[in-house]
Design a protein around this motif. Structure first.
Motif, PDB file in Angstrom:
ATOM      1  N   LEU A 165       1.150  -1.206  -0.119  1.00  0.00           N
ATOM      2  CA  LEU A 165       0.186  -0.109   0.330  1.00  0.00           C
ATOM      3  C   LEU A 165       0.722   1.064  -0.296  1.00  0.00           C
ATOM      4  N   TRP A 166       2.037   0.880   0.903  1.00  0.00           N
ATOM      5  CA  TRP A 166       2.927   2.504   0.678  1.00  0.00           C
ATOM      6  C   TRP A 166       3.094   2.774  -0.746  1.00  0.00           C
ATOM      7  N   ILE A 167       3.724   1.479  -1.204  1.00  0.00           N
ATOM      8  CA  ILE A 167       4.520   1.943  -2.612  1.00  0.00           C
ATOM      9  C   ILE A 167       3.457   2.530  -3.059  1.00  0.00           C
ATOM     10  N   ILE A 168       2.461   1.883  -3.087  1.00  0.00           N
ATOM     11  CA  ILE A 168       1.353   2.186  -4.431  1.00  0.00           C
ATOM     12  C   ILE A 168       1.341   3.831  -4.079  1.00  0.00           C
ATOM     13  N   ALA A 169       0.802   3.894  -2.609  1.00  0.00           N
ATOM     14  CA  ALA A 169       0.341   5.657  -2.349  1.00  0.00           C
ATOM     15  C   ALA A 169       1.644   6.589  -2.821  1.00  0.00           C
ATOM     16  N   SER A 170       2.869   6.170  -2.612  1.00  0.00           N
ATOM     17  CA  SER A 170       4.080   7.169  -2.864  1.00  0.00           C
ATOM     18  C   SER A 170       3.971   7.245  -4.372  1.00  0.00           C
ATOM     19  N   THR A 171       3.956   5.886  -5.322  1.00  0.00           N
ATOM     20  CA  THR A 171       3.595   5.992  -6.218  1.00  0.00           C
ATOM     21  C   THR A 171       2.877   7.138  -7.504  1.00  0.00           C
ATOM     22  N   ILE A 172       1.292   7.021  -6.627  1.00  0.00           N
ATOM     23  CA  ILE A 172       0.451   7.672  -7.869  1.00  0.00           C
ATOM     24  C   ILE A 172       0.873   9.245  -6.760  1.00  0.00           C
ATOM     25  N   LYS A 173       1.274   9.364  -5.482  1.00  0.00           N
ATOM     26  CA  LYS A 173       1.917  11.019  -5.408  1.00  0.00           C
ATOM     27  C   LYS A 173       2.429  11.661  -6.507  1.00  0.00           C
ATOM     28  N   LYS A 174       3.501  10.668  -7.327  1.00  0.00           N
ATOM     29  CA  LYS A 174       4.772  11.110  -7.812  1.00  0.00           C
ATOM     30  C   LYS A 174       4.572  11.066  -9.319  1.00  0.00           C
ATOM     31  N   VAL A 175       3.145  10.255  -9.547  1.00  0.00           N
ATOM     32  CA  VAL A 175       3.091  10.663 -11.080  1.00  0.00           C
ATOM     33  C   VAL A 175       1.926  11.820 -11.429  1.00  0.00           C
ATOM     34  N   ILE A 176       1.099  12.005  -9.746  1.00  0.00           N
ATOM     35  CA  ILE A 176       0.148  13.011  -9.860  1.00  0.00           C
ATOM     36  C   ILE A 176       1.082  14.684  -9.506  1.00  0.00           C
ATOM     37  N   SER A 177       2.351  13.910  -9.462  1.00  0.00           N
ATOM     38  CA  SER A 177       3.145  15.431  -9.478  1.00  0.00           C
ATOM     39  C   SER A 177       2.904  16.203 -10.497  1.00  0.00           C
ATOM     40  N   LYS A 178       3.144  17.754 -10.531  1.00  0.00           N
ATOM     41  CA  LYS A 178       3.768  18.693 -11.965  1.00  0.00           C
ATOM     42  C   LYS A 178       5.788  18.559 -11.970  1.00  0.00           C
ATOM     43  N   ASN A 179       6.288  18.336 -10.714  1.00  0.00           N
ATOM     44  CA  ASN A 179       7.330  18.720 -11.240  1.00  0.00           C
ATOM     45  C   ASN A 179       7.811  17.384 -11.224  1.00  0.00           C
ATOM     46  N   GLU A 180       7.630  16.004 -11.448  1.00  0.00           N
ATOM     47  CA  GLU A 180       8.758  15.130 -12.006  1.00  0.00           C
ATOM     48  C   GLU A 180       8.406  14.866 -13.656  1.00  0.00           C
ATOM     49  N   GLU A 181       9.179  14.093 -13.740  1.00  0.00           N
ATOM     50  CA  GLU A 181       9.612  14.736 -15.643  1.00  0.00           C
ATOM     51  C   GLU A 181       9.009  13.369 -15.908  1.00  0.00           C
ATOM     52  N   LYS A 182       8.434  13.581 -16.950  1.00  0.00           N
ATOM     53  CA  LYS A 182       7.779  12.217 -17.816  1.00  0.00           C
ATOM     54  C   LYS A 182       8.639  10.936 -17.989  1.00  0.00           C
ATOM     55  N   ASP A 183       9.860  10.695 -17.983  1.00  0.00           N
ATOM     56  CA  ASP A 183      10.447   9.416 -18.030  1.00  0.00           C
ATOM     57  C   ASP A 183      10.764   9.588 -16.697  1.00  0.00           C
ATOM     58  N   THR A 184      11.214   9.972 -15.608  1.00  0.00           N
ATOM     59  CA  THR A 184      10.815   9.258 -14.107  1.00  0.00           C
ATOM     60  C   THR A 184       9.596   8.331 -13.883  1.00  0.00           C
ATOM     61  N   LYS A 185       8.385   9.644 -14.015  1.00  0.00           N
ATOM     62  CA  LYS A 185       7.230   8.945 -13.618  1.00  0.00           C
ATOM     63  C   LYS A 185       7.010   7.288 -14.446  1.00  0.00           C
ATOM     64  N   LYS A 186       7.189   7.524 -15.310  1.00  0.00           N
ATOM     65  CA  LYS A 186       7.811   6.102 -16.004  1.00  0.00           C
ATOM     66  C   LYS A 186       8.818   4.946 -15.528  1.00  0.00           C
ATOM     67  N   LYS A 187       9.650   5.348 -15.138  1.00  0.00           N
ATOM     68  CA  LYS A 187      10.900   4.199 -14.447  1.00  0.00           C
ATOM     69  C   LYS A 187       9.892   4.117 -12.988  1.00  0.00           C
ATOM     70  N   ILE A 188       9.165   5.051 -12.198  1.00  0.00           N
ATOM     71  CA  ILE A 188       8.640   4.789 -10.751  1.00  0.00           C
ATOM     72  C   ILE A 188       7.544   3.724 -11.357  1.00  0.00           C
ATOM     73  N   ILE A 189       6.716   4.184 -12.163  1.00  0.00           N
ATOM     74  CA  ILE A 189       5.517   2.788 -12.104  1.00  0.00           C
ATOM     75  C   ILE A 189       6.469   1.529 -12.596  1.00  0.00           C
ATOM     76  N   PHE A 190       6.689   1.332 -13.251  1.00  0.00           N
ATOM     77  CA  PHE A 190       7.525   0.445 -13.793  1.00  0.00           C
ATOM     78  C   PHE A 190       7.929  -0.136 -12.445  1.00  0.00           C
ATOM     79  N   LEU A 191       8.643   0.207 -11.916  1.00  0.00           N
ATOM     80  CA  LEU A 191       9.341  -0.628 -10.341  1.00  0.00           C
ATOM     81  C   LEU A 191       8.114  -0.476  -9.453  1.00  0.00           C
ATOM     82  N   ALA A 192       7.170   0.046  -9.136  1.00  0.00           N
ATOM     83  CA  ALA A 192       6.333  -0.261  -8.780  1.00  0.00           C
ATOM     84  C   ALA A 192       5.744  -1.449  -8.848  1.00  0.00           C
ATOM     85  N   PHE A 193       4.841  -1.094 -10.056  1.00  0.00           N
ATOM     86  CA  PHE A 193       4.004  -2.249 -10.236  1.00  0.00           C
ATOM     87  C   PHE A 193       5.534  -4.286 -10.537  1.00  0.00           C
ATOM     88  N   GLY A 194       6.957  -3.579 -10.637  1.00  0.00           N
ATOM     89  CA  GLY A 194       7.619  -4.740 -11.108  1.00  0.00           C
ATOM     90  C   GLY A 194       7.500  -5.436  -8.836  1.00  0.00           C
TER      91      GLY A 194
END
Length: 267
Positions: A165-194
């Motif tokens: 749950l902590w990983i999912i919540a942190s991923t959502i927070k990063k994905v909806i953030s406007k300060n993160e780059e697109k590639d960074t968000k992709k890396k976070i999503i992939f790692l969280a899914f793994g």
């Protein structure tokens, strides 16, 4: 003392009385995990993220080795020892998974004291559970298995679910953030899914009694690990994570593809 209804395994690991799929699912996963840990340790940088991943691969290698021993051996003392080891390693896996995820999010910056205290406390609480005997209820000689205590099951699974749950919540927070780059968000999503796949498969396959299905479902626990390793491989090649150079990454991918292909060939 041994279980009288079962025969001794050959070379400590091999028995005709266990499902053969157990070996085809666990042993290749162990080999791939150890290969990945060696590769990252040898060719990657020595920052916190790859070191955390190194420990994760070692942890679930130990987890699968101990699980094979628990399936094949009939000595009560051996089974009791490896059951304890299995419980402890099972607890460490979500903790180190969180470490990897947060180091990845924070670009290997130092964890805050809050996270350090939380991780240490979660590990230390395991000690009184063992000393007070709440981890094991009794040993069933008829089925030749240790019957786990409800307290340790509740504690282990609570840590694992909270980590997911902590990983999912942190991923959502990063994905909806406007300060993160697109590639960074992709890396976070992939790692969280793994990580989600690895931890979720362990939760659903190693709690057969809780979900009231056959304990043989444990044989499929390695599927989540394989998915996690494939995602790590993709991140290494696509985004050059852990500082691994392109040529080394390409060699790594080909070897990993062969190993995983052999696993499915034998299945």
């Amino acid at each position: 003392m041994i279980c009288p209804e079962f025969t001794q395994p050959f070379l400590f690991f091999f028995s005709s009385e266990v499902p053969q799929f157990l070996y085809y699912s666990h042993i290749p996963a162990i080999i791939i995990s150890l290969f990945l840990s060696f590769f990252i340790f040898r060719f990657g940088n020595k920052t916190k993220s790859p070191i955390s991943l190194f420990f994760i691969t070692i942890i679930f290698s130990i987890l699968f080795i101990s699980n094979i021993i628990l399936w094949t051996n009939i000595n009560v003392n051996t089974l009791t020892f490896f059951w304890f080891l299995n419980q402890f390693v099972f607890l460490l896996l979500p903790i180190f998974s969180l470490c990897l995820f947060f180091f990845f999010l924070k670009n290997d910056s130092v964890l805050s004291n809050f996270y350090k205290i939380l991780g240490i406390t979660a590990t230390i609480i395991f000690i009184p559970i063992i000393l007070l005997g709440y981890n094991i209820d009794y040993f069933d000689l008829y089925t030749c298995e240790v019957i786990e205590g409800k307290w340790i099951l509740f504690y282990q699974n609570s840590i694992l679910i909270l980590s997911i749950l902590w990983i999912i919540a942190s991923t959502i927070k990063k994905v909806i953030s406007k300060n993160e780059e697109k590639d960074t968000k992709k890396k976070i999503i992939f790692l969280a899914f793994g990580l989600w796949c690895m931890l979720s498969f362990l939760f659903f396959t190693w709690n057969s009694k809780f979900f009231n299905y056959s304990f043989e479902i444990e044989q499929f626990s390695s599927i989540g690990v394989i998915i996690f390793l494939l995602i790590i491989t993709y991140l290494i090649v696509k985004f050059k994570i852990f500082g691994i150079k392109l040529i080394a990454a390409q060699v790594f991918v080909w070897i990993l593809v062969v190993l995983i292909g052999l696993q499915f060939f034998f299945i």
